[in-house]
Scaffold this active site. Structure first.
Site, PDB file in Angstrom:
ATOM      1  N   PRO A  54       0.840  -1.210   0.000  1.00 57.71           N
ATOM      2  CA  PRO A  54       0.000   0.000   0.000  1.00 57.71           C
ATOM      3  C   PRO A  54       0.873   1.258   0.000  1.00 57.71           C
ATOM      4  O   PRO A  54       0.532   2.256  -0.607  1.00 57.71           O
ATOM      5  CB  PRO A  54      -0.803  -0.112   1.298  1.00 57.71           C
ATOM      6  CG  PRO A  54      -0.750  -1.562   1.655  1.00 57.71           C
ATOM      7  CD  PRO A  54       0.540  -2.096   1.120  1.00 57.71           C
ATOM      8  N   GLU A  55       2.003   1.182   0.688  1.00 61.08           N
ATOM      9  CA  GLU A  55       2.931   2.325   0.685  1.00 61.08           C
ATOM     10  C   GLU A  55       4.345   1.811   0.381  1.00 61.08           C
ATOM     11  O   GLU A  55       4.734   0.740   0.838  1.00 61.08           O
ATOM     12  CB  GLU A  55       2.961   2.989   2.063  1.00 61.08           C
ATOM     13  CG  GLU A  55       1.743   3.846   2.316  1.00 61.08           C
ATOM     14  CD  GLU A  55       1.672   4.265   3.776  1.00 61.08           C
ATOM     15  OE1 GLU A  55       2.741   4.427   4.387  1.00 61.08           O
ATOM     16  OE2 GLU A  55       0.536   4.390   4.272  1.00 61.08           O
ATOM     17  N   ASP A 263      59.534 -17.194  -3.282  1.00 58.23           N
ATOM     18  CA  ASP A 263      60.784 -16.590  -2.822  1.00 58.23           C
ATOM     19  C   ASP A 263      60.822 -16.434  -1.304  1.00 58.23           C
ATOM     20  O   ASP A 263      59.810 -16.531  -0.630  1.00 58.23           O
ATOM     21  CB  ASP A 263      60.899 -15.184  -3.409  1.00 58.23           C
ATOM     22  CG  ASP A 263      61.317 -15.233  -4.858  1.00 58.23           C
ATOM     23  OD1 ASP A 263      61.952 -16.207  -5.256  1.00 58.23           O
ATOM     24  OD2 ASP A 263      60.992 -14.273  -5.576  1.00 58.23           O
ATOM     25  N   LYS A 285      66.153 -16.771  -2.333  1.00 57.51           N
ATOM     26  CA  LYS A 285      67.558 -16.406  -2.455  1.00 57.51           C
ATOM     27  C   LYS A 285      67.905 -15.508  -1.286  1.00 57.51           C
ATOM     28  O   LYS A 285      67.272 -14.490  -1.080  1.00 57.51           O
ATOM     29  CB  LYS A 285      67.789 -15.647  -3.773  1.00 57.51           C
ATOM     30  CG  LYS A 285      67.751 -16.574  -4.973  1.00 57.51           C
ATOM     31  CD  LYS A 285      67.843 -15.820  -6.250  1.00 57.51           C
ATOM     32  CE  LYS A 285      66.470 -15.351  -6.681  1.00 57.51           C
ATOM     33  NZ  LYS A 285      66.467 -14.773  -8.016  1.00 57.51           N
ATOM     34  N   GLY A 317      56.126  -8.279  -3.568  1.00 55.30           N
ATOM     35  CA  GLY A 317      55.830  -6.994  -4.221  1.00 55.30           C
ATOM     36  C   GLY A 317      55.213  -7.190  -5.579  1.00 55.30           C
ATOM     37  O   GLY A 317      54.298  -7.995  -5.754  1.00 55.30           O
ATOM     38  N   ALA A 347      56.967  -2.682  -2.777  1.00 53.93           N
ATOM     39  CA  ALA A 347      57.368  -2.292  -1.421  1.00 53.93           C
ATOM     40  C   ALA A 347      57.294  -0.777  -1.196  1.00 53.93           C
ATOM     41  O   ALA A 347      56.800  -0.317  -0.162  1.00 53.93           O
ATOM     42  CB  ALA A 347      58.784  -2.794  -1.141  1.00 53.93           C
ATOM     43  N   MET A 398      66.849  -2.468  -2.052  1.00 54.94           N
ATOM     44  CA  MET A 398      68.112  -3.183  -1.832  1.00 54.94           C
ATOM     45  C   MET A 398      69.252  -2.192  -1.600  1.00 54.94           C
ATOM     46  O   MET A 398      70.358  -2.361  -2.102  1.00 54.94           O
ATOM     47  CB  MET A 398      68.434  -4.093  -3.036  1.00 54.94           C
ATOM     48  CG  MET A 398      67.395  -5.179  -3.222  1.00 54.94           C
ATOM     49  SD  MET A 398      67.496  -6.007  -4.819  1.00 54.94           S
ATOM     50  CE  MET A 398      66.692  -4.838  -5.893  1.00 54.94           C
TER      51      MET A 398
END
Ligand SMILES: C[S@@+](CC[C@H](N)C(=O)[O-])C[C@H]1O[C@@H](n2cnc3c(N)ncnc32)[C@H](O)[C@@H]1O
Length: 480
Positions: A54-55, A263, A285, A317, A347, A398
Site C-alpha cells: 500500500p505504501e 621466494d 635467495k 611486491g 614495497a 636493496m
C-alpha cells in the site's frame, strides 16, 4: 591446547535445493527496507517480480524500478497468488506477515517471512551469483552475518567471470561428448579445461566473442588425439607481506595452482593460501646462500608447465619491479609455455602508504624514481641520481648495505645534506619499522643494528610532508 571437536550430531534442518523461478511470478509483500532487500536479491534471477505494498519507501521504489517489478499498491488477495513460484512476506508487521503466510499456505506456495524463521517454509541464502553458476549459503537463520562473511570470502575466491566459463562449458558440452568417447577421458578433459589456458583467459576477460569456442575446439581435438595438455605459468605479485594486500586475482590463481614456486620474502601465510595439495617449491635467495639460481628457477617453471601443471610463480611486491620476471618470461617464451602476469603492490608504495608519504606532490615532486642500491656499487653515479638532484622522489630498493655510499655520492653531487629521507623496514608487516632523518644521517639510520628485514629507502622532500613529518629533521624512530 585442546581443540573442540566439530558438532557432528547436529543435522541440517533444511535441504539446499535450487528453486526454478525463471519466467514465473514471485510475490514480495511489503514496501520498506526488508522488502527492498528481497527485491534486490530476486532481481538477480529472471523471475517476474510482483510487489504488493500500500505504501512504498524511497529505497524500495528505486529497487522496484531498477528490477522492472510490477507494483500493486494494496495488500494481496488469494487470486493474486495463482501460479506464483514463491511468496515473501516483508511488511514489517507480524499480523500482516501472518496473513500473507496464510494466503500462501492456502494456495500451497512456499513462503518466506522475513526475520521469522519459525514461519518460513524456506530461507533465503547469502548468494554468490556467477550465473549460471550460483552458490547459496545458509545458517538456517542462526547467524546471517556469518553467512555474509562466508559469502565475502567465496566472492574473493572466484573470478567475476566464472559464469562465462560455465556458459562456455555448456556450449562445448555436445562437442566434447561427440569427440571424446570415454567417460574417464571426458572427465580428464574437463579437469584440464577448467584449470587450463583457455579457462585462464576467459576468467581474465581476455577472450573475444567466439574465441573461447575456437580455442576450446582445438583443445578438444587435441584431447581427443592425446591425453595430456601443456600447463600454464602465472608470475604473481604477492605484495609487500601483509596477507590482505594480496590481490583477489592472485588469491584465485594460488587456489587453482598445482605448483607454487616462491621466494624468501613471500610470507608462509600467503603461500598457505594455496591449495592444500599443491606442490610448494621454495627457491628463496638469501645473500650469499642461493637456494636456487635463476637458471634453475627458469628450468623448474618450464619443466612443471611442460608436465601439464598450473604453476604460480609467487614473488614479493610486484613481479616486474626488481623481480627478475624478465628472465623468467624469456625462458617461458623460448619454451612455448603460455604465461600471464599478475601485478602486486610494490614495497615502496606500501611503505609510502603506511607512513603517509605522498610520493608525488604538487609543487614538491612530480617524478617518482624506482631505483636499486645495486647501481651504487660501481664508480659512476647512476642515472637516477641526476633525477634526485632535480627534485624527484627516489625509492631505493636493496639499498641498505650501500646507504653510506648513496648518501655520500648524492651530497658530493650537489643534493642538500638536509634532504629528507625515510628508511622503512618490513613495510606492511606486523614488525614494520620506519625512521626518518636527513640525507647526511642516512648511513647512521641504515646501520641501526635492529634492522634485519627488507628495507626500502625513500629520498626526497615529500618525506617532510608525511606522517614521519620531519622539518627540521631529527632522527625519528616509529615502531609498528
Ligand atoms: C628483490 S627486491 C623485490 C622487490 C619486489 N618485487 C617489490 O616490488 O617490492 C627485494 C627488495 O625489495 C624491498 N622490499 C621488499 N619487501 C619489502 C618490505 N615489506 N618492506 C621494505 N622493503 C621491502 C627491499 O629493498 C628488498 O631488498
Amino acid at each position: 591446547m585442546a581443540t573442540a571437536a566439530r558438532n557432528v550430531t547436529r543435522k541440517l534442518g533444511t535441504f539446499p535445493a535450487f528453486h526454478r523461478v525463471g519466467g514465473r511470478r514471485v510475490l514480495i509483500v511489503g514496501g520498506g527496507g526488508e522488502a527492498a532487500a528481497k527485491i534486490r536479491l530476486l532481481a538477480e534471477t529472471s523471475a517476474e517480480l510482483v510487489v504488493f505494498a500500500p505504501e512504498l519507501e524511497g529505497e524500495a521504489r528505486r529497487d522496484l524500478e531498477a528490477a522492472g517489478a510490477t507494483l500493486n499498491a494494496r495488500f494481496p488477495e488469494a487470486a493474486d497468488l495463482a501460479d506464483a513460484a514463491l511468496v515473501f512476506a516483508a511488511t514489517g508487521d507480524l499480523d500482516q506477515d501472518r496473513a500473507v503466510r496464510d494466503l500462501a499456505k492456502a494456495a500451497g506456495i512456499p513462503v518466506n517471512v522475513v526475520d521469522r524463521p519459525d514461519l518460513c517454509d524456506f530461507f533465503t541464502p547469502a548468494l554468490v551469483n556467477r550465473a549460471p553458476l550460483s552458490i547459496a549459503i545458509s545458517t538456517e537463520g542462526a547467524a546471517p552475518v556469518l553467512a555474509r562473511h562466508v559469502r565475502a570470502r567465496i566472492e574473493a575466491m572466484f573470478s567475476p567471470r566464472l559464469g562465462d566459463l560455465a556458459d562456455l562449458a555448456e556450449r562445448l558440452r555436445a562437442r566434447v561428448a561427440e569427440k571424446i568417447g570415454s567417460g574417464d577421458a571426458r572427465r580428464r578433459f574437463w579437469a584440464h579445461f577448467f584449470t587450463g589456458p583457455t579457462a585462464a583467459k576467459v576468467l581474465a576477460g581476455q577472450v573475444e566473442d567466439g574465441e573461447g569456442e575456437g580455442e576450446a575446439a582445438a583443445a578438444i581435438d587435441r584431447a581427443a588425439a592425446q591425453s595430456g595438455t601443456i600447463g600454464h605459468v602465472s608470475l604473481v605479485g604477492a605484495g609487500p607481506g601483509a596477507e590482505d594486500l594480496l590481490t583477489l586475482r592472485a588469491l584465485r590463481l594460488l587456489q587453482e595452482a598445482d605448483v607454487i614456486v616462491y621466494d624468501k620474502l613471500v610470507p608462509e601465510a600467503i603461500v598457505a593460501m594455496g591449495r592444500r595439495d599443491a606442490l610448494r617449491i621454495y627457491v628463496g635467495k638469501a645473500k650469499g646462500a642461493h637456494a636456487a639460481s635463476q637458471d634453475e628457477i627458469n628450468a623448474i617453471l618450464v619443466r612443471e608447465a611442460q608436465d601439464g601443471r598450473r604453476v604460480v610463480r609467487l614473488k614479493s611486491g610486484d613481479p616486474l619491479i626488481f623481480g627478475r620476471a624478465g628472465e623468467e618470461m624469456a625462458a617461458l617464451r623460448a619454451a612455448g609455455i603460455p604465461f600471464d602476469i599478475v601485478p602486486g603492490i610494490t614495497a615502496a608504495v606500501a611503505a609510502a602508504a603506511e607512513n603517509e608519504i605522498p610520493l608525488t606532490l604538487r609543487d614538491v615532486a612530480s617524478t617518482l624514481v624506482v631505483a636499486t642500491g645495486h647501481d651504487m656499487r660501481g664508480d659512476t653515479l647512476p642515472d637516477w641520481a641526476g633525477l634526485a638532484l632535480s627534485g624527484a622522489t627516489v625509492a631505493v630498493y636493496m639499498g641498505r648495505s650501500v646507504a653510506t655510499k648513496v648518501a655520500a655520492r648524492l651530497i658530493e653531487n650537489g643534493l642538500s645534506a638536509s634532504t629528507p629521507v625515510a628508511v622503512i623496514e618490513n613495510a606492511s608487516r606486523a614488525d614494520r619499522r620506519a625512521y626518518a632523518g636527513r640525507l647526511d644521517e642516512l648511513a647512521e639510520i641504515a646501520d641501526r643494528p635492529e634492522l634485519d628485514g627488507p628495507v626500502v629507502i625513500i629520498v626526497g622532500h615529500v618525506v617532510a610532508e608525511s606522517a614521519l613529518g620531519v622539518t627540521p629533521l631529527p632522527l625519528v624512530a616509529l615502531a609498528a
